[in-house]
Design an enzyme around this catalytic site. Structure first.
Site, PDB file in Angstrom:
ATOM      1  N   THR A   1       0.841  -1.205   0.000  1.00  0.00           N
ATOM      2  CA  THR A   1       0.000   0.000   0.000  1.00  0.00           C
ATOM      3  C   THR A   1       0.874   1.253   0.000  1.00  0.00           C
ATOM      4  O   THR A   1       0.615   2.207  -0.733  1.00  0.00           O
ATOM      5  CB  THR A   1      -0.912   0.014   1.245  1.00  0.00           C
ATOM      6  OG1 THR A   1      -1.666  -1.198   1.256  1.00  0.00           O
ATOM      7  CG2 THR A   1      -1.865   1.199   1.226  1.00  0.00           C
ATOM      8  N   GLY A   2       1.929   1.222   0.809  1.00  0.00           N
ATOM      9  CA  GLY A   2       2.850   2.362   0.851  1.00  0.00           C
ATOM     10  C   GLY A   2       3.497   2.608  -0.494  1.00  0.00           C
ATOM     11  O   GLY A   2       3.497   3.733  -0.992  1.00  0.00           O
TER      12      GLY A   2
ATOM     13  N   TRP B   1       2.499   1.695  -3.385  1.00  0.00           N
ATOM     14  CA  TRP B   1       1.504   2.094  -4.394  1.00  0.00           C
ATOM     15  C   TRP B   1       1.233   3.593  -4.356  1.00  0.00           C
ATOM     16  O   TRP B   1       0.985   4.221  -5.374  1.00  0.00           O
ATOM     17  CB  TRP B   1       0.200   1.318  -4.147  1.00  0.00           C
ATOM     18  CG  TRP B   1      -0.871   1.590  -5.167  1.00  0.00           C
ATOM     19  CD1 TRP B   1      -1.037   0.968  -6.373  1.00  0.00           C
ATOM     20  CD2 TRP B   1      -1.929   2.560  -5.085  1.00  0.00           C
ATOM     21  NE1 TRP B   1      -2.119   1.473  -7.033  1.00  0.00           N
ATOM     22  CE2 TRP B   1      -2.681   2.456  -6.265  1.00  0.00           C
ATOM     23  CE3 TRP B   1      -2.315   3.494  -4.124  1.00  0.00           C
ATOM     24  CZ2 TRP B   1      -3.809   3.245  -6.516  1.00  0.00           C
ATOM     25  CZ3 TRP B   1      -3.422   4.290  -4.371  1.00  0.00           C
ATOM     26  CH2 TRP B   1      -4.154   4.165  -5.550  1.00  0.00           C
ATOM     27  N   HIS B   2       1.300   4.182  -3.159  1.00  0.00           N
ATOM     28  CA  HIS B   2       0.882   5.571  -3.010  1.00  0.00           C
ATOM     29  C   HIS B   2       1.859   6.598  -3.552  1.00  0.00           C
ATOM     30  O   HIS B   2       1.472   7.743  -3.808  1.00  0.00           O
ATOM     31  CB  HIS B   2       0.599   5.894  -1.532  1.00  0.00           C
ATOM     32  CG  HIS B   2      -0.820   5.609  -1.144  1.00  0.00           C
ATOM     33  ND1 HIS B   2      -1.220   4.364  -0.714  1.00  0.00           N
ATOM     34  CD2 HIS B   2      -1.930   6.378  -1.166  1.00  0.00           C
ATOM     35  CE1 HIS B   2      -2.525   4.399  -0.460  1.00  0.00           C
ATOM     36  NE2 HIS B   2      -2.978   5.607  -0.730  1.00  0.00           N
ATOM     37  N   GLY B   3       3.111   6.239  -3.685  1.00  0.00           N
ATOM     38  CA  GLY B   3       4.051   7.256  -4.171  1.00  0.00           C
ATOM     39  C   GLY B   3       5.426   6.691  -4.387  1.00  0.00           C
ATOM     40  O   GLY B   3       5.671   5.500  -4.186  1.00  0.00           O
TER      41      GLY B   3
END
Lengths: 458, 437
Positions: free
Chosen positions: A310-311, A313-315
């Site tokens: 998730t981390g 994916w975000h940036g």
């Protein structure tokens, strides 16, 4: 134009598209929407639209291959195996595509990341897995699959709708009431984005302008709360605009935010924040890994994988990995240690959440790790030492300037306020308020864009 | 009716949208004539909103009044060419004319007394303008030797040292080639003025300070419509102002100081201890157009502040928000008016007109309006008001810029403002630029 809160989109693309869409016979409206979506994307990404088209064709044909192996009431083992292999191949290519472009963005230039790639690739992966699991009941037509991947309300930033939720191939219902409902959601979303998120963004910008080393501890906390509100209304507003358009066009409403700040734990927060992304990770990563019905060690591993992904994916920065890692850690601790306790004691969970989540957003916000360290030093001066040229009175000025946005924002975080709106949304006062919100938003957009010598104030 | 009942929000927005468009159409040629919008990207009705921001309200279509912040500018430059002829750059006036007013009319008159050299310079300039800004300075550069020949040779050497003292004169890398030529020519002219002033100054001149300089040329229509701040003065004023020997002072010097400025001075107020000594009339987005009317918390308007307390020093740094609005002439018209009003209200105060702080190279290279070419042009204009007697021009860019004359990137996050902790550089600069009698 790809931003819904731009005058170009609001006064050029959207009206023209809506007129064309509604004069088109119902039978051909999907084609019209597809055409509109391609034009919308091409304006934003004239080159990388080729990536979107190629990925769409590839995923469609992989889906077709799976459907062809679908014959018979009960599938034999070789069919199941080959279908599975088909899905794995497709997902590997999709993930590789995402990884390659993310890598280019990190190591070469951010400009090499195609618009909305993270979102449409996730839809594609979801499409492949849902096809394998036979959650897509009818063999999809190309126009529907292409529409699902590219539809303009969702292509840039989601919501990451499932194929089935789109009701493709089914007769959509059109009514003036539904159009009005969607339009209202759109206006509310626009107001959240322009009147709250964009105003609060100036606060964060001011803190960066001053330099984190020179902000007082109260202002550092104020900034962290301000950023938390800003991010929420930016993304919730955007999601409401996207889903509002979908409702106007005859689709169902897709919920992406469900009053996350009213949660009592981090894990609950992320069941209510960016719901479609959370569900995606749950269904396509967490559960396939074994979910929570397993040994504790495995559970910790599964959660860690989900949150690190998730981390990432975000940036593109290391701070996103830290952000995901911290959230994963907190969620693991909640599962193993104090989660139940938080739910039992009244308000404890709320206080915990409202203290911790803004801190995690600070990690999310600051890509430069040294600056991140300085900010935490200002938040907790007893560990970070003294700042430089700190103005102890700064909080007075900023709380005066931003209190109106904080009050409005906090009110909108309370579920009862939204329920009140739902109940009274046809009341003339609400109707007039929405008209006001729209034109006030247009005022801000007019004064900040398109007019080259008035867009900034120093 | 059914439509209104079922879609009240949509129907109301449609009808108000039509109404606003009609208003915008109605005022397009009158009250909204100055409001720009991009027909491809924005609706016509957006001019109504940008109008409101400029205090222009729809009902003024009927009353006919409007308050244009931006003056009409250089649209009629051709018409003015003849009038412009003989308008001197004011150098002879330094000797001949010691009047304090120094407006353009004075420049014209002194042009007559100034003799042929000046007249040629100005008309050469005018011809350049007719070429639609292709190379407006050709005439001017040619005329320079003529002008110089009338002055003492020492003038040139003075010009050299003057330019060294002032990095601003050399930098301007974002300016177009013609502007640079202009600045160069201006520098040579200015050198001679500076030399004249220094070496030949009469007692009466010493008493009144330098004469104000008149522009070398007019802004062209192209510069106006492209929001380019024309460098119409060259750096004569900057160089002349730099000849003053400022002194180092201590903090108590600011006990009777008033600061007037935009967000850059807000930073100085909030992130140094100057506010313990001085008063501040500062506000984000303040412009010269509103400097005297705006009400500041704690001190009221500037005229009120000046009435309530006797200030010995007034510092003013304004001008970045005005970039892109109107021409250099418009800006200077108002700036001069404000400075003169301050002089009138507080005759004994030293007025420090400060050069606009530049932006970083990153910003300057990517912004059509907020770039250092435009800032330098306006600073050159501001500096012409300095008389080194009552009005002093100081330029903080000397201490916050890199070798190329751009705001040091390490000192800023947003490429425009100093970080809080760097404002101390400005304070120290001011401490080093005191005027003590």
């Amino acid at each position: 134009m790809v931003s819904f809160s731009s005058l170009e989109f609001l006064f050029r693309f959207l009206p023209v598209f809506l007129i064309l869409y509604f004069v088109t016979p119902v039978k051909y409206r999907d084609i019209m929407l597809l055409l509109g979506s391609v034009i919308f994307y091409a304006v934003g990404e004239p080159v990388f639209i080729l990536v979107l088209i190629a990925a769409t064709l590839f995923n469609y044909f992989m889906g077709v291959r799976m459907w062809k192996l679908n014959e018979g009431f009960q599938l034999s083992d070789w069919q199941k195996k080959r279908r599975r292999r088909c899905m794995i191949e497709a997902v590997i290519v999709d993930v590789a595509l995402l990884a390659v472009f993310k890598g280019l963005a990190v190591f070469v230039s951010n400009e090499l990341l195609p618009l909305g790639l993270s979102f449409y690739i996730f839809k594609m992966i979801s499409y492949q897995v849902d096809t394998l699991h036979k959650e897509i009941w009818d063999k999809p037509k190309f126009q529907h699959v292409a529409l699902y991947f590219t539809m303009f309300p969702q292509v840039v930033s989601g919501p990451i709708m499932r194929y089935n939720e789109g009701g493709f191939g089914l007769q959509r219902t059109y009514s003036l009431e539904q159009f009005e409902d969607g339009f209202k959601l759109f206006v509310i979303g626009l107001g959240m984005k322009v009147l709250l998120a964009d105003r609060l963004a100036i606060l964060w910008n001011d803190l960066q302008m001053i330099g984190f080393q020179s902000i007082s501890t109260p202002l550092a906390w104020f900034g962290a709360f301000g950023y938390s509100l800003r991010l929420y209304f930016d993304f919730w507003g955007y999601s409401l605009m996207a889903s509002g358009i979908m409702v106007m066009l005859g689709f169902d409403f897709i919920e992406n935010f469900n009053h996350p700040y009213a949660s009592k734990s981090i894990s609950e927060f992320y069941r209510r924040w960016h719901v479609t992304l959370g569900n995606w990770f749950r269904d396509y990563v967490y559960i396939p890994l074994g979910g929570s019905r397993c040994r504790k060690g495995r559970l910790v591993f599964n959660l860690a994988v989900v949150w690190l992904l998730t981390g990432i994916w975000h940036g593109n920065g290391l701070n996103y990995v830290i952000w995901g890692g911290v959230l994963g850690l907190l969620i693991i601790l909640e599962k193993l240690l104090y989660g139940k306790f938080l739910q039992k004691v009244p308000f404890l969970g709320n206080v915990y959440l409202l203290a911790v989540i803004p801190l995690t957003w600070v990690i999310f916000a600051i890509t430069d790790l040294k600056q991140l360290g300085i900010y935490f030093g200002r938040l907790f001066p007893f560990i970070g030492g003294a700042g430089i040229a700190v103005n102890g009175q700064d909080i007075m000025k900023y709380s005066r300037n931003y209190s109106v946005y904080f009050i409005a924002g906090i009110l909108l975080c309370i579920p009862a306020v939204w329920e009140f709106y739902e109940k009274h949304k046809k009341h003339p006062v609400i109707v007039l308020a929405l008209v006001g919100v729209f034109w006030l938003s247009i005022y801000f957009l007019s004064c900040s864009a398109g007019n080259p010598f008035m867009y900034l104030n120093f | 009716m059914k439509f209104l009942k079922k879609c009240p929000v949509f129907a109301l927005l449609l009808s108000t949208g039509v109404l606003f468009t009609i208003i915008a159409l109605g005022g397009k040629k009158t009250i909204y004539a100055q409001q720009e919008y991009d027909p491809l990207g924005a609706p016509l009705l957006s001019v109504m909103f940008t109008g409101v921001k400029d205090d222009i309200y729809p009902w003024q279509i009927f009353t006919g009044e409007s308050t244009p912040v931006m003056a009409s500018g250089a649209g009629n430059s051709e018409k003015d060419l003849n009038e412009n002829e003989g308008e001197s750059s004011g150098e002879e006036a330094v000797n001949e004319n010691v009047s304090d007013e120094g407006d353009m009319a004075d420049g014209n008159e002194s042009g007559e007394t100034g003799g042929d050299g000046n007249g040629t310079a100005a008309s050469g300039n005018g011809e350049g303008q007719e070429d639609a800004g292709e190379n407006p300075e050709t005439g001017d550069t040619e005329s320079v030797p003529e002008t110089d020949s009338e002055n003492s040779p020492e003038g040139n050497s003075e010009a050299g040292s003057g330019a060294e003292g002032n990095p601003g004169g050399e930098s301007g890398e974002d300016q177009s080639g013609e502007d640079r030529e202009g600045a160069g020519a201006g520098a040579q002219n200015a050198g001679s003025i500076g030399a004249d002033a220094l070496h030949k100054a009469s007692d009466s001149l010493k008493d009144a300070g330098f004469e104000r300089l008149a522009p070398l040329r007019e802004s062209t229509h192209e510069e106006y419509i492209n929001h380019i701040s024309a460098d119409i003065y060259g750096d004569a004023g900057v160089i002349r102002a730099a000849t003053y020997a400022f002194e180092t002072v201590d903090e108590s010097y600011f006990d009777d100081a008033l600061f007037i400025g935009d967000s850059r001075f807000v930073g100085l107020k909030e992130y140094t201890d100057l506010a313990d000594h001085a008063d501040f009339c500062c506000e984000t987005s303040l412009t010269i157009y509103k400097a005297l009317e705006e009400r500041f918390s704690g001190v009221g308007t500037v005229p009120e502040a000046l009435e309530n307390k006797d200030y010995g020093k007034i510092y003013m740094m304004l001008g970045i928000n005005e970039l892109g609005r109107g021409t250099t002439e418009d800006f200077m018209g108002k700036y001069t008016e404000v400075v003169d009003t301050l002089r009138e209200l507080e005759p004994d105060a030293k007025i420090f007109i400060m050069g606009i702080m530049r932006v970083s190279g990153k910003k300057s290279g990517s912004d059509a309006i907020f770039n250092n070419g435009n800032i330098n042009a306006r600073n050159n204009a501001i500096a012409t008001l300095a008389d080194n007697k009552h009005i002093f021009y100081i330029d903080v860019n000397e201490v916050v810029c890199d070798e190329e004359g751009n705001l040091e990137e390490e000192y800023t996050f947003d490429q425009i403002h100093l970080l809080g902790a760097q404002n101390v550089l400005v304070k120290e600069f001011l401490l080093g630029h005191g005027v003590v009698e």
